[in-house]
Enzyme design. Sequence first.
Site, PDB file in Angstrom:
ATOM      1  N   ASP A 116       0.855  -1.177   0.000  1.00 40.90           N
ATOM      2  CA  ASP A 116       0.000   0.000   0.000  1.00 40.90           C
ATOM      3  C   ASP A 116       0.908   1.250   0.000  1.00 40.90           C
ATOM      4  O   ASP A 116       1.885   1.311  -0.737  1.00 40.90           O
ATOM      5  CB  ASP A 116      -0.954  -0.056   1.199  1.00 40.90           C
ATOM      6  N   ASP A 241      -7.991  -8.106  -5.142  1.00 41.47           N
ATOM      7  CA  ASP A 241      -7.786  -6.737  -4.681  1.00 41.47           C
ATOM      8  C   ASP A 241      -8.197  -5.770  -5.783  1.00 41.47           C
ATOM      9  O   ASP A 241      -7.496  -5.642  -6.788  1.00 41.47           O
ATOM     10  CB  ASP A 241      -6.323  -6.512  -4.309  1.00 41.47           C
ATOM     11  N   HIS A 271      -6.713  -7.016  -0.321  1.00 37.42           N
ATOM     12  CA  HIS A 271      -5.725  -5.926  -0.283  1.00 37.42           C
ATOM     13  C   HIS A 271      -4.747  -6.092   0.868  1.00 37.42           C
ATOM     14  O   HIS A 271      -3.537  -5.947   0.687  1.00 37.42           O
ATOM     15  CB  HIS A 271      -6.453  -4.583  -0.168  1.00 37.42           C
TER      16      HIS A 271
END
Length: 293
Positions: A116, A241, A271
């Site tokens: 991320d 995701d 995710h």
Amino acid sequence: MDVFRTPDERFTDLPGYPYEPHYVEVDGLRLHHVDEGSGSTVVCFHGEPSWSYLYRHMLDRLVAEGHRVVCPDLVGFGRSDKPTDQGWYTYDRHVDMVTRHLDQLELDDVTVVVQDWGGPIGLRWAVQHPDRVGRLVILNTGLFTGRVSKGFMAWREFAERTPDLPIGMIIQGATTTDLPPEVVAAYEAPFPNAESKAGAQRFPLLVPLAPEDPGVPEMQATRAALTGWDKPALVAFSDTDPVFPFPKAGDQFTELIPTAGEQVRIEGAAHFLQEDRGREIADAMLAAFGAPA
């Protein structure tokens, strides 16, 4: 500058997280990291809106196999201090703060793990410190240069219209695992009120949507540096995701980094793949890089 410090008692007896806190000070802010085990060092960069708790499954597996694992909490997250002004948070400031944080630790021949927002931050740190980094592990992330997925835009719009982000709901919604209430509560522990969530609220708005936006030149420079990366690299993305869809999002890195090889598919994870399949990711790292010396 107003700063929120999450009360220490909120971190008592979190499930699967028995680790002693470690702190450094940068510009008067107390910044936290986990530091467990000994041996070859792995540094794990978290993203939005998670914190070092996300890496506990990987951490335990890697420590058991002879690694030292360091997980810094970015400023505004976890046990680190949290400036309450959203405007204080910028991409450059995050990189500067974590750099000065890690400068206070003994780190050498590090395996850098990113996911991320940990990607743009951690990969920039890695290419700026090649003398300290020996390997890269890239999980569900991107280097943003003005093009984003529909899944990300939906997330950004949600964050913009939600002044008090429901952290636990966000984590649960981006995992395939049915998280027990106590784990959801652990993800919420650093953020007891809206004031404490300024950093989390700001992160989605820092992703550049156009080539002229702030952050694009720095991310382009990181991409350029990765084209010459000559040390081992592992790219492992999950297959469920919508923000970083498989295999396209991961292929951007396997095509970019000469040493990346074929992308590893982490099956049945969303995710936050460290939560869904942390041990499997650690096993993939051990298979790719071998046991520590």
